[in-house]
Design a protein around this motif. Sequence first.
Motif, PDB file in Angstrom:
ATOM      1  N   LEU A   1      40.475  46.833  41.729  1.00  0.00           N
ATOM      2  CA  LEU A   1      39.452  46.695  40.515  1.00  0.00           C
ATOM      3  C   LEU A   1      39.131  45.217  40.538  1.00  0.00           C
ATOM      4  O   LEU A   1      37.916  45.050  40.621  1.00  0.00           O
ATOM      5  N   PHE A   2      40.072  44.255  40.756  1.00  0.00           N
ATOM      6  CA  PHE A   2      39.875  42.744  40.564  1.00  0.00           C
ATOM      7  C   PHE A   2      38.809  42.645  42.044  1.00  0.00           C
ATOM      8  O   PHE A   2      37.728  41.794  41.535  1.00  0.00           O
ATOM      9  N   PHE A   3      39.054  42.732  43.068  1.00  0.00           N
ATOM     10  CA  PHE A   3      38.274  42.076  44.166  1.00  0.00           C
ATOM     11  C   PHE A   3      36.915  43.208  44.138  1.00  0.00           C
ATOM     12  O   PHE A   3      35.968  42.558  44.632  1.00  0.00           O
ATOM     13  N   LEU A   4      37.039  44.125  43.866  1.00  0.00           N
ATOM     14  CA  LEU A   4      35.633  45.054  43.707  1.00  0.00           C
ATOM     15  C   LEU A   4      34.986  44.500  42.689  1.00  0.00           C
ATOM     16  O   LEU A   4      33.589  44.232  43.114  1.00  0.00           O
ATOM     17  N   ALA A   5      35.329  44.168  41.523  1.00  0.00           N
ATOM     18  CA  ALA A   5      34.536  43.419  40.541  1.00  0.00           C
ATOM     19  C   ALA A   5      34.128  42.205  41.070  1.00  0.00           C
ATOM     20  O   ALA A   5      32.787  41.884  40.861  1.00  0.00           O
ATOM     21  N   ARG A   6      34.873  41.393  41.587  1.00  0.00           N
ATOM     22  CA  ARG A   6      34.660  40.264  42.056  1.00  0.00           C
ATOM     23  C   ARG A   6      33.456  39.986  43.277  1.00  0.00           C
ATOM     24  O   ARG A   6      32.604  39.140  43.091  1.00  0.00           O
ATOM     25  N   GLU A   7      33.288  41.009  43.854  1.00  0.00           N
ATOM     26  CA  GLU A   7      32.345  41.078  45.001  1.00  0.00           C
ATOM     27  C   GLU A   7      31.262  42.011  44.680  1.00  0.00           C
ATOM     28  O   GLU A   7      29.957  41.953  45.393  1.00  0.00           O
ATOM     29  N   GLU A   8      31.097  42.554  43.428  1.00  0.00           N
ATOM     30  CA  GLU A   8      29.901  43.610  43.426  1.00  0.00           C
ATOM     31  C   GLU A   8      28.664  42.942  42.693  1.00  0.00           C
ATOM     32  O   GLU A   8      29.019  41.788  42.026  1.00  0.00           O
ATOM     33  N   LYS A   9      27.632  43.425  43.358  1.00  0.00           N
ATOM     34  CA  LYS A   9      26.249  42.638  42.818  1.00  0.00           C
ATOM     35  C   LYS A   9      25.633  43.516  41.764  1.00  0.00           C
ATOM     36  O   LYS A   9      24.906  42.870  40.973  1.00  0.00           O
ATOM     37  N   ASN A  10      25.751  44.726  41.674  1.00  0.00           N
ATOM     38  CA  ASN A  10      25.244  45.297  40.594  1.00  0.00           C
ATOM     39  C   ASN A  10      25.869  45.164  39.206  1.00  0.00           C
ATOM     40  O   ASN A  10      27.034  45.504  39.029  1.00  0.00           O
ATOM     41  N   ARG A  11      25.188  44.571  38.266  1.00  0.00           N
ATOM     42  CA  ARG A  11      25.731  44.103  36.979  1.00  0.00           C
ATOM     43  C   ARG A  11      26.429  45.241  36.135  1.00  0.00           C
ATOM     44  O   ARG A  11      27.606  44.923  35.743  1.00  0.00           O
ATOM     45  N   ILE A  12      25.798  46.498  36.274  1.00  0.00           N
ATOM     46  CA  ILE A  12      26.352  47.457  35.556  1.00  0.00           C
ATOM     47  C   ILE A  12      27.703  47.797  35.759  1.00  0.00           C
ATOM     48  O   ILE A  12      28.972  48.000  35.141  1.00  0.00           O
ATOM     49  N   LEU A  13      27.704  48.194  37.387  1.00  0.00           N
ATOM     50  CA  LEU A  13      29.077  48.580  37.798  1.00  0.00           C
ATOM     51  C   LEU A  13      30.046  47.356  38.138  1.00  0.00           C
ATOM     52  O   LEU A  13      31.215  47.776  37.709  1.00  0.00           O
ATOM     53  N   ARG A  14      29.738  46.230  37.933  1.00  0.00           N
ATOM     54  CA  ARG A  14      30.527  45.060  37.794  1.00  0.00           C
ATOM     55  C   ARG A  14      31.247  44.921  36.340  1.00  0.00           C
ATOM     56  O   ARG A  14      32.288  44.719  36.383  1.00  0.00           O
TER      57      ARG A  14
ATOM     58  N   PRO B   1      37.965  40.620  51.366  1.00  0.00           N
ATOM     59  CA  PRO B   1      38.192  41.223  49.854  1.00  0.00           C
ATOM     60  C   PRO B   1      39.180  42.358  50.044  1.00  0.00           C
ATOM     61  O   PRO B   1      40.059  42.534  48.981  1.00  0.00           O
ATOM     62  N   TYR B   2      38.880  43.236  50.830  1.00  0.00           N
ATOM     63  CA  TYR B   2      39.741  44.550  50.846  1.00  0.00           C
ATOM     64  C   TYR B   2      41.211  43.984  51.527  1.00  0.00           C
ATOM     65  O   TYR B   2      42.110  44.702  51.086  1.00  0.00           O
ATOM     66  N   THR B   3      41.430  42.920  52.523  1.00  0.00           N
ATOM     67  CA  THR B   3      42.712  42.899  53.071  1.00  0.00           C
ATOM     68  C   THR B   3      43.456  42.212  51.639  1.00  0.00           C
ATOM     69  O   THR B   3      44.761  42.529  51.484  1.00  0.00           O
ATOM     70  N   HIS B   4      42.846  41.301  50.809  1.00  0.00           N
ATOM     71  CA  HIS B   4      43.569  40.808  49.557  1.00  0.00           C
ATOM     72  C   HIS B   4      44.039  42.030  48.701  1.00  0.00           C
ATOM     73  O   HIS B   4      45.123  42.147  48.099  1.00  0.00           O
ATOM     74  N   ALA B   5      42.852  43.075  48.517  1.00  0.00           N
ATOM     75  CA  ALA B   5      43.264  44.037  47.355  1.00  0.00           C
ATOM     76  C   ALA B   5      44.591  44.961  47.844  1.00  0.00           C
ATOM     77  O   ALA B   5      45.291  45.153  47.063  1.00  0.00           O
ATOM     78  N   PHE B   6      44.406  45.303  49.080  1.00  0.00           N
ATOM     79  CA  PHE B   6      45.395  46.268  49.795  1.00  0.00           C
ATOM     80  C   PHE B   6      46.776  45.627  49.790  1.00  0.00           C
ATOM     81  O   PHE B   6      48.035  46.179  49.562  1.00  0.00           O
ATOM     82  N   GLU B   7      46.797  44.199  49.977  1.00  0.00           N
ATOM     83  CA  GLU B   7      47.992  43.523  50.338  1.00  0.00           C
ATOM     84  C   GLU B   7      48.538  43.383  48.973  1.00  0.00           C
ATOM     85  O   GLU B   7      49.916  43.614  48.705  1.00  0.00           O
ATOM     86  N   VAL B   8      48.003  42.979  47.876  1.00  0.00           N
ATOM     87  CA  VAL B   8      48.649  42.812  46.493  1.00  0.00           C
ATOM     88  C   VAL B   8      48.996  44.131  45.991  1.00  0.00           C
ATOM     89  O   VAL B   8      49.833  44.297  45.437  1.00  0.00           O
ATOM     90  N   GLY B   9      48.105  45.198  46.302  1.00  0.00           N
ATOM     91  CA  GLY B   9      48.618  46.501  45.879  1.00  0.00           C
ATOM     92  C   GLY B   9      50.016  46.860  46.523  1.00  0.00           C
ATOM     93  O   GLY B   9      50.583  47.628  45.840  1.00  0.00           O
ATOM     94  N   LEU B  10      50.080  46.602  47.586  1.00  0.00           N
ATOM     95  CA  LEU B  10      51.414  46.799  48.355  1.00  0.00           C
ATOM     96  C   LEU B  10      52.531  45.993  47.580  1.00  0.00           C
ATOM     97  O   LEU B  10      53.829  46.422  47.525  1.00  0.00           O
TER      98      LEU B  10
END
Length: 441
Positions: free
Chosen positions: A189-202, A373-382
Amino acid sequence: MRDLIVMIIILGSAPISFFSPYYGLLVWTWISYFNPHRFAWGIAYNFPVGEVIAVPTLIGLIFAGDSNRKIFKRETFLLLALWMWFIITFLVAKQTPLFADHVVAGQAELERVSKILLMTMVTMILVTSVKRLKYLALVIGMSFGALGIKGALFGIRTGGEGLVWGPPSSFVSDNNDLALAINMTLPILFFLAREEKNRILRFILWFSFLACIFSVILTYSRGGLLGLATVLGILAIKSKRKLLAPACLVATAFVLMTYAPEKWMTRMETFMGGQLDTSAQGRINAWHFSFNLAKDYPLTGGGFGTFTPDLFQRYAPDPLDFHGPHSIYFQVMAEQGFVGLTLFVVLLGSTIYSLRRLRRRAGDIPGAEQLVPYTHAFEVGLYAFLVGGAFLGRAYFDLWFQLVACCVVLKILYGKERLRAAEEQERAESSVEMEVPVAAT
């Protein structure tokens, strides 16, 4: 009404999954994590929703044109080796008289885990682009994010006095299991939000992230609290705003110490003070049981379902204090032996190493930086799984297997980007060579 909505979605998605297996994968992921059928009370509650989606997805996979063919990376081989070892340990346990009482339960568990691993392989095959990876990450994040929002609202309604639980009769029905799952989802959620361009989805992603933090706290899970501290600490280190993240951590701690209900504080006091309550002592007893059994069966352990009252009578220091494994490591040690534990740990370590290595290499390839960003997200998830799982018996949790699959997907996507960059460079060099004679003329 809920039953009708769930049945319409599931039955309507089944034929679509045949013609679009990737869509089937997304729906199957949503079902596995959000468990929509468990929020109904009629026919949908026990309806085989997973199978209804998985079967047409697998059949459609045979005819799918857009798929990854080169999925055999290091993690793929390790995952297949672990899967094969699960089968071997079950077959050995089936032939061992001492383990006869849990063979039936072990077979059911092997079938369930095999279904998870099969869909894990499907993930590797069908996620063929960064766009598809993003949609998969969104489904994972928002499935648990919705449960986090639900838990946070429940906590507000009860003043924090009620424990937050997951959907009944699901993989995350227990408060501890839900805390583990949400902790593993927070970095996504953190890295998706940080990279998301759409304001509503962010906004939705950030709101889900914050709600999930409070939901973990309100599970009253001490292992969940330790995992949460680990995740937030690592995210603070990885954050672009180095001062803001620690400030948020301090603010969260202050709010907890000031407004946390007495029931929550009482449960955490023994944990913070290093005292062992009855639950903690039971876990240590179960860990001794695991080690004692593994010493007698060092190669294969006792197979799936080894934690039984009869075997506790034989191997536990306190034979009357029967508990589940309460640790992914001791669970695998007892059920799969030291060989299985080695494969399990090596697979985890290999995946984390690959994600870190891929992140360093992706910066050198134009276009591959979108994978970072995905490498960060999945690494921290593990990392959340490594820490939180040390106190939970969820070694076969499907989310961590899917994170392994996502690592393989990232490797495949990086290979595509590297090949594309090499071809572009070759074309550029060829065009320069062709222009030189013309200029000389």
